[in-house]
Design a protein around this motif. Structure first.
Motif: not given
Length: 279
Positions: A65-72, A118-119, A141-143, A170-175
């Motif tokens: 997933x991380x690789x595909x997001x970076x590629x996109x 992070x990606x 949390x990714x949403x 996933x930083x959800x305590x802020x997001x």
């Protein structure tokens, strides 16, 4: 209307993903195909495809997933990324066997799940999620790092980290307080309450609620609309929208990373994982 419904006790084993280890004969070759990538004009569509495990995510899948997001994000022809799950389930979250392995490893590898997050955080190309069925743990949390989220009415969202002796990630305590408000965030992150699609729409966790089975088509239709707009203007606008709280989100990710690692090795967490393994 109160956005929370009763806790999803029958699905607690899927609080972040309860699954058996990869069986003998299931190696890297098979895992290569657990994230499917489709190109459709100016859209990349990523499908989490591990239906026999309710699309639970393991290290290999996070890395894909991380690789595909970076590629996109780097592809000049891509205007939008769509993420969905196969066979009517978004994802049951992190495979708990990964947690068990990390809890007992004296030198655990860095979290592949957080590397994927992070990606997502760094991706200037718009990201759209299409949620049907379960969206558990990091599946919820990714949403909070996606730009638009479509959900079927009977989708179910749950973040039962505390029930596992863990803390949010996933930083959800802020997001999550940012998107939902602090009180609603407490309902989800501390109590582990469950939302259906309609309630998630009312609370602001998702952007648009659609009839069951329509989330992917709706997400792809929106991606098509984005494909008609100037790519660099889209990306620059997203950067500007994220700028006011980018540093706070990154700092939250780092704070959570350290505490999560500590809690993963706690007796509370090990006891919870062992109880689930015996079920």
């Amino acid at each position: 209307m109160n956005c929370c419904c009763s806790t999803l006790s029958q699905d607690l084993p899927f609080a972040i993903g309860r699954f058996s280890p990869v069986s003998e004969g299931e190696g890297d070759t098979q895992e290569m195909y657990m994230i499917k990538k489709y190109s459709q004009e100016k859209t990349i569509h990523l499908v989490i495809d591990r239906p026999d495990k309710k699309n639970a995510l393991n290290r290999s899948m996070y890395e894909q997933l991380a690789g595909y997001v970076l590629e996109a994000s780097s592809d000049q022809n891509v205007h939008a990324v769509v993420i969905s799950g196969a066979e009517g389930v978004f994802t049951a979250g992190n495979d708990l066997d990964d947690f068990r392995a990390r809890a007992t490893d004296e030198n655990p590898k860095p979290s592949a799940g957080l590397a994927f997050i992070e990606e997502l955080m760094a991706c200037d190309t718009p990201v759209i999620a299409a949620v049907e069925g379960l969206a558990i743990g990091i599946g919820t949390t990714m949403l909070l790092h996606c730009d638009s989220v479509f959900a079927g009415r009977s989708a179910r969202f749950k973040t039962a980290f505390v029930d596992l002796g863990l803390v949010p990630e996933a930083a959800s305590t802020v997001t999550m307080p940012l998107h939902l408000g602090s009180r609603m965030a407490a309902e989800l992150l501390l109590l582990g309450e469950t939302l259906d699609g309609t309630q998630a729409g009312e609370c602001g966790l998702v952007s648009r609620v659609v009839d069951d089975g329509q989330a992917v088509d709706s997400a792809l239709a929106l991606a098509g609309r984005l494909g008609e707009k100037p790519r660099e203007a889209l990306r620059a606008s997203k950067r500007l929208m994220k700028a006011p709280w980018r540093d706070q989100v990154q700092q939250a990710l780092e704070r959570e990373r350290g505490v999560f690692s500590e809690r993963l090795r706690s007796d509370d967490c090990r006891d919870a994982l062992n109880r689930m393994q015996r079920r």
